[in-house]
Design a protein around this motif. Sequence first.
Motif, PDB file in Angstrom:
ATOM      1  N   ASN A   3       0.839  -1.148   0.058  1.00 51.82           N
ATOM      2  CA  ASN A   3      -0.053   0.060   0.074  1.00 51.82           C
ATOM      3  C   ASN A   3       0.943   1.165  -0.257  1.00 51.82           C
ATOM      4  O   ASN A   3       2.078   1.257   0.774  1.00 51.82           O
ATOM      5  CB  ASN A   3      -0.934   0.029   1.332  1.00 51.82           C
ATOM      6  CG  ASN A   3      -1.890  -1.153   1.209  1.00 51.82           C
ATOM      7  OD1 ASN A   3      -2.498  -1.317   0.086  1.00 51.82           O
ATOM      8  ND2 ASN A   3      -1.982  -1.912   2.318  1.00 51.82           N
ATOM      9  N   PRO A   4       0.363   2.245  -0.544  1.00 49.62           N
ATOM     10  CA  PRO A   4       1.082   3.655  -0.451  1.00 49.62           C
ATOM     11  C   PRO A   4       1.291   4.102   0.742  1.00 49.62           C
ATOM     12  O   PRO A   4       0.308   3.623   1.751  1.00 49.62           O
ATOM     13  CB  PRO A   4       0.273   4.673  -1.476  1.00 49.62           C
ATOM     14  CG  PRO A   4      -1.101   3.780  -1.628  1.00 49.62           C
ATOM     15  CD  PRO A   4      -0.907   2.362  -1.371  1.00 49.62           C
ATOM     16  N   ALA A   5       2.349   4.930   1.287  1.00 49.49           N
ATOM     17  CA  ALA A   5       2.547   5.527   2.501  1.00 49.49           C
ATOM     18  C   ALA A   5       1.569   6.580   2.848  1.00 49.49           C
ATOM     19  O   ALA A   5       1.098   7.402   1.733  1.00 49.49           O
ATOM     20  CB  ALA A   5       3.790   5.828   2.579  1.00 49.49           C
ATOM     21  N   THR A   6       1.142   6.541   3.939  1.00 47.34           N
ATOM     22  CA  THR A   6       0.606   8.091   4.494  1.00 47.34           C
ATOM     23  C   THR A   6       1.674   8.778   5.316  1.00 47.34           C
ATOM     24  O   THR A   6       2.212   8.280   6.249  1.00 47.34           O
ATOM     25  CB  THR A   6      -0.567   7.936   5.182  1.00 47.34           C
ATOM     26  OG1 THR A   6      -1.585   6.972   4.547  1.00 47.34           O
ATOM     27  CG2 THR A   6      -1.188   9.104   5.910  1.00 47.34           C
ATOM     28  N   VAL A   7       1.922  10.037   4.910  1.00 52.91           N
ATOM     29  CA  VAL A   7       2.710  10.810   5.631  1.00 52.91           C
ATOM     30  C   VAL A   7       2.409  11.968   6.251  1.00 52.91           C
ATOM     31  O   VAL A   7       1.387  12.745   5.760  1.00 52.91           O
ATOM     32  CB  VAL A   7       4.069  11.418   4.729  1.00 52.91           C
ATOM     33  CG1 VAL A   7       5.015  12.364   5.321  1.00 52.91           C
ATOM     34  CG2 VAL A   7       4.749  10.104   4.147  1.00 52.91           C
ATOM     35  N   LEU A   8       2.760  12.318   7.519  1.00 53.73           N
ATOM     36  CA  LEU A   8       2.121  13.557   8.271  1.00 53.73           C
ATOM     37  C   LEU A   8       3.382  14.352   8.618  1.00 53.73           C
ATOM     38  O   LEU A   8       4.377  13.689   9.140  1.00 53.73           O
ATOM     39  CB  LEU A   8       1.518  13.049   9.521  1.00 53.73           C
ATOM     40  CG  LEU A   8      -0.002  12.619   9.721  1.00 53.73           C
ATOM     41  CD1 LEU A   8      -0.203  11.250   8.925  1.00 53.73           C
ATOM     42  CD2 LEU A   8      -0.534  12.672  11.169  1.00 53.73           C
ATOM     43  N   ARG A   9       3.417  15.685   8.254  1.00 57.69           N
ATOM     44  CA  ARG A   9       4.289  16.420   8.586  1.00 57.69           C
ATOM     45  C   ARG A   9       3.882  17.680   9.615  1.00 57.69           C
ATOM     46  O   ARG A   9       2.653  18.119   9.215  1.00 57.69           O
ATOM     47  CB  ARG A   9       4.980  16.925   7.397  1.00 57.69           C
ATOM     48  CG  ARG A   9       5.885  17.979   7.588  1.00 57.69           C
ATOM     49  CD  ARG A   9       6.600  18.757   6.532  1.00 57.69           C
ATOM     50  NE  ARG A   9       7.669  19.480   6.564  1.00 57.69           N
ATOM     51  CZ  ARG A   9       8.208  20.460   5.869  1.00 57.69           C
ATOM     52  NH1 ARG A   9       7.789  20.386   4.565  1.00 57.69           N
ATOM     53  NH2 ARG A   9       9.103  21.228   6.114  1.00 57.69           N
TER      54      ARG A   9
END
Length: 439
Positions: A3-9
Amino acid sequence: RSNPATVLRGPMVYLVDDPFLTDPASAFVHEPDGVVICRDGLIEAAGPYDALRDGIPADAAIHHYPDGLICPGFIDTHVHYVQTGIIGAFGRQLLDWLNEYTFVAEQAFADPAYAATVAGIFCEELLRNGTTSALVFAAVYPQSVDALFEEAGRRNMRLIAGKVMMDRNAPAALLDTAQSAYDNSLALLERWHGRDRLLYAITPRFAATSTPAQLEAAGALWRAHPDAFVHTHISENMGEIDWVRRLFPERAGYLDIYDHYGLVGRRTMLAHGVHLTEAEFGCCHERGAAIAHCPTSNLFLGSGLFRIDAAKDPARPVHVGLGSDIGAGTSFSLLATAGEAYKVAQLNGFALDAVRALFLATLGGARALGLDDRIGTIRAGHEADLVVLDPRATPLLAFRTERARSIEEILFVLMTLGDDRAVRATYVAGRIAHARDGA
Ligand code: GUN
Ligand code: ZN
């Protein structure tokens, strides 16, 4: 890499150790520009954006919260989903409140359709408040447990729950027996414990509503399934304590009743413990049992002032988490609950700072539940349960937090003024589960 990654910044805060027992400065991490990379439900990497920017996968969806505050999802260590409809019931202390409001409301959960409706509302309310894990009392009816696990499982939440065991001192419609409580709890445990992220808690309501035979059965069930949880109430109200003493005159005290039946150990969660003795704190420490501190409930029912400083005495520390204790408690928000914990501590002469309070709402709750290898902090390999707070959520919060001189002050003001409005987004297992402003 399915699965594609989820990124929080964004700015990020979390605990890596217990600030009641170690130097708070080394237990607390503040990353002014942090990043969390989530994949397949887990945190793949977390740290300063500058250090990790080259590792952000090209396929990632990046959610940037430059004005937010990324924290581990909150952990509510004691809550009754079946009491969502009686929050704010006027004028009574514990035993009358149980008889007049609670035991009436819980009878409606014999109906699986009603249970499903309330379970859905309850799970949404947890997520709206940034709570990603909870240890939950259902009602006595097995179908009330199925309904909650269905709704939590659909949302992929790490949630622990159980069927209430109670075979005396309540309306007949709410009573089981020692044998039926054992059989029904076992069947639910076998159906749900370890399915998806769900876990089972053996749940005798409290000593006053279980016969010795039923507590014996609960202990036997735990011996047969020692990786399950035990969830009950203890020493909340003076009238309750007197009554329990009279029901179990042969036992040394309230905790000794549960201990006698083999119900006190690691993964035992005792709600309240407002009036526990020094010897009882010592026993909790030895057994590894935990206490759920429920300040809004203790104030609402006039139960008393929990001694967080005594519980966390470094000489014999006891695991403590925060509990909303809905519906005796008055807020789903663990920010608001932390704010009330501060006020209760004030009346005991102890200043509960924001770092320690954030610990109680996150890693402390995870440790209390023995789940700190999976939840409660932001670290590679942990489950990607996250909340994004908004220090400018309301005009007053914006005005006030603009004047804050430190991250600790911002956090403390969020606990004093914040509630569900201060939750910008909630992520469960790396997927967005609540977005305050939609989308
Ligand atoms: N003690 C036994 N049952 C309950 C309950 O439902 N709520 C609270 N606050 N205390 C209890
Ligand atoms: Zn409770």
